[in-house]
Motif scaffolding. Structure first.
Motif, mmCIF file in Angstrom:
data_model
loop_
_atom_site.group_PDB
_atom_site.id
_atom_site.type_symbol
_atom_site.label_atom_id
_atom_site.label_comp_id
_atom_site.label_asym_id
_atom_site.label_seq_id
_atom_site.Cartn_x
_atom_site.Cartn_y
_atom_site.Cartn_z
ATOM 1 N N SER A 1 9.122 4.806 5.159
ATOM 2 C CA SER A 1 7.991 4.365 6.066
ATOM 3 C C SER A 1 6.934 5.301 5.771
ATOM 4 C CB SER A 1 8.466 4.205 7.315
ATOM 5 O OG SER A 1 7.471 4.013 7.977
ATOM 6 N N GLU A 2 7.231 6.660 5.515
ATOM 7 C CA GLU A 2 6.193 7.712 5.432
ATOM 8 C C GLU A 2 5.429 7.528 4.063
ATOM 9 O OE1 GLU A 2 8.905 11.044 7.793
ATOM 10 O OE2 GLU A 2 8.743 11.153 5.567
ATOM 11 N N LEU A 3 6.463 7.208 2.960
ATOM 12 C CA LEU A 3 5.833 6.750 1.563
ATOM 13 C C LEU A 3 4.908 5.816 1.855
ATOM 14 C CD1 LEU A 3 8.628 7.619 -0.858
ATOM 15 C CD2 LEU A 3 6.754 8.951 -0.552
ATOM 16 N N ALA A 4 5.056 4.565 2.482
ATOM 17 C CA ALA A 4 4.232 3.656 2.589
ATOM 18 C C ALA A 4 3.028 4.151 3.419
ATOM 19 C CB ALA A 4 5.227 2.221 3.583
ATOM 20 N N ALA A 5 2.987 4.531 4.231
ATOM 21 C CA ALA A 5 1.876 5.132 5.151
ATOM 22 C C ALA A 5 1.020 5.916 3.950
ATOM 23 C CB ALA A 5 2.311 5.792 6.257
ATOM 24 N N PHE A 6 1.622 6.837 3.438
ATOM 25 C CA PHE A 6 0.877 7.472 2.525
ATOM 26 C C PHE A 6 -0.052 6.803 1.506
ATOM 27 C CE2 PHE A 6 0.787 9.149 -1.751
ATOM 28 C CZ PHE A 6 -0.160 10.372 -1.854
ATOM 29 N N GLN B 1 2.577 7.594 -8.882
ATOM 30 C CA GLN B 1 4.070 7.100 -8.984
ATOM 31 C C GLN B 1 4.561 6.152 -8.073
ATOM 32 O OE1 GLN B 1 6.127 8.362 -11.530
ATOM 33 N NE2 GLN B 1 4.432 9.326 -12.369
ATOM 34 N N VAL B 2 3.975 6.227 -6.837
ATOM 35 C CA VAL B 2 4.623 5.282 -5.845
ATOM 36 C C VAL B 2 3.572 3.889 -5.463
ATOM 37 C CG1 VAL B 2 5.505 7.343 -4.331
ATOM 38 C CG2 VAL B 2 3.283 6.336 -3.943
ATOM 39 N N SER B 3 2.438 3.831 -5.831
ATOM 40 C CA SER B 3 1.731 2.733 -5.567
ATOM 41 C C SER B 3 2.252 1.709 -6.558
ATOM 42 C CB SER B 3 0.147 3.069 -6.042
ATOM 43 O OG SER B 3 -0.558 2.028 -5.468
ATOM 44 N N PRO B 4 2.596 1.783 -7.880
ATOM 45 C CA PRO B 4 2.989 0.585 -8.789
ATOM 46 C C PRO B 4 4.119 0.244 -8.118
ATOM 47 C CG PRO B 4 2.309 2.218 -9.905
ATOM 48 C CD PRO B 4 2.178 3.040 -8.744
ATOM 49 N N ALA B 5 5.090 1.083 -7.571
ATOM 50 C CA ALA B 5 6.521 0.536 -6.956
ATOM 51 C C ALA B 5 6.255 -0.042 -5.781
ATOM 52 C CB ALA B 5 7.224 2.027 -6.817
ATOM 53 N N PHE B 6 5.208 0.182 -4.995
ATOM 54 C CA PHE B 6 5.070 -0.366 -3.848
ATOM 55 C C PHE B 6 4.760 -1.960 -4.205
ATOM 56 C CE2 PHE B 6 5.321 3.267 -1.269
ATOM 57 C CZ PHE B 6 6.368 2.851 0.031
ATOM 58 N N CYS B 7 3.823 -2.027 -5.235
ATOM 59 C CA CYS B 7 3.304 -3.255 -5.671
ATOM 60 C C CYS B 7 4.384 -4.117 -6.062
ATOM 61 C CB CYS B 7 2.314 -3.110 -6.899
ATOM 62 S SG CYS B 7 0.512 -2.336 -6.224
ATOM 63 N N GLU B 8 5.426 -3.567 -6.814
ATOM 64 C CA GLU B 8 6.469 -4.308 -7.288
ATOM 65 C C GLU B 8 7.408 -4.837 -6.145
ATOM 66 O OE1 GLU B 8 7.556 -5.378 -10.488
ATOM 67 O OE2 GLU B 8 5.668 -4.530 -11.334
#
Length: 294
Positions: A7-12, A70-77
């Protein structure tokens, strides 16, 4: 990974992409303070500042930029994987945010909103109407609607209905004081409303005849960025207005406005729904595209 860490990573991810806690909160459906708190918790946990904050802006630190990459492509997937579940539902599920010009949004969405939502009861449609040029990716929109000339590179564009055109209109009272213009050159002897964007930049009145394009730039005392206000000003008899014909149609039909220069009408304009070029198109946005497509 624990749910709180995700949840913290998604907010970031949302705050970093939008460079705004407010816009991130709109995307995530929580308060801006909740986004800020989650990012602060993440920074405390990793021991590194990820975002620089001022009262007016949010920017990435070098560490934040590396983490976002690093995290943005992962959230897109992840988003694409969740949206792919729509194939097992009867209708698409989720929110679709669209930006459209305020001056023509009613004519684009008026005929399709009812049937679209009736056919897709789990679809949530959010339409933000403004004539300001918007960066849809930066402001969290799934798609935007603009004239073809306003589209940017890196976008997939789909031609949509309706096709629109401009008309020059004035009130009968106005034409009692001045004869209707017969050519665009005659407009210099008339009071004409200056059409401006919300930025203050003016755009010309354009006409076409026999393959020739003619531009006229009004220099009158009234400048407006809203077509409804332009119509009202024309109805009051203060000036001529250059507006979308559909916006003036009820008043033309009722005789409160009169169209002139009909033989010099500019070609009808095609509108486009556009979205960032990407491999995956959500089921909800696909339903909107199909409803609007020519």
């Amino acid at each position: 990974m624990r749910a709180t860490e995700l949840s913290e990573l998604a907010a970031f991810d949302a705050a970093a992409r939008h460079r705004s806690f407010r816009r991130a909160s709109e995307e995530r459906g929580v308060t801006a303070s909740a986004i800020s708190h989650a990012v602060s918790q993440l920074e405390a946990r990793v021991g590194i500042r990820l975002l620089n904050r001022t009262t007016r802006s949010v920017s990435l630190t070098d560490a934040g930029a590396m983490l976002l990459a690093q995290v943005s492509p992962a959230f897109c997937e992840i988003g694409a994987a969740l949206d792919a579940l729509n194939q097992y539902r009867d209708t698409p599920f989720g929110k679709v945010r669209i930006n459209a010009p305020n001056s023509i949004a009613p004519f684009i969405f008026g005929p399709v909103m009812g049937p679209l939502l009736a056919a897709n009861p789990k679809l949530e449609l959010e339409i933000v109407a403004t004539d300001r040029l918007v960066d849809i990716a930066a402001e969290g929109f799934d798609a935007g609607i603009r004239l073809g000339e306003s589209l940017r590179d890196g976008m997939t564009a789909v031609k949509i209905k309706p096709q629109l055109r401009f008309a020059v209109v004035g009130s009968p009272a106005y034409f009692e004081r001045r004869p209707p213009p017969r050519t665009p050159a005659d407009l210099k002897d008339h009071v004409c409303i200056r059409n401006i964007f919300p930025s203050g930049a003016a755009y010309p009145w354009e006409f076409a005849r026999a393959g020739r394009i003619v531009s006229f730039e009004p220099s009158g005392p009234l400048s407006l960025d809203d077509h409804e206000l332009m119509v009202e000003a024309a109805r009051s008899g203060v000036a001529l207005a250059y507006v979308w014909e559909d916006r003036a149609r009820p008043w033309l039909a009722g005789g409160q406005l009169v169209e002139c220069l009909t033989t010099w009408r500019a070609p009808e304009e095609w509108l486009y729904l556009y979205y960032p070029a990407r491999r995956y198109l959500s089921a909800g946005l696909r339903a909107v595209v199909e409803a609007l497509r020519v």
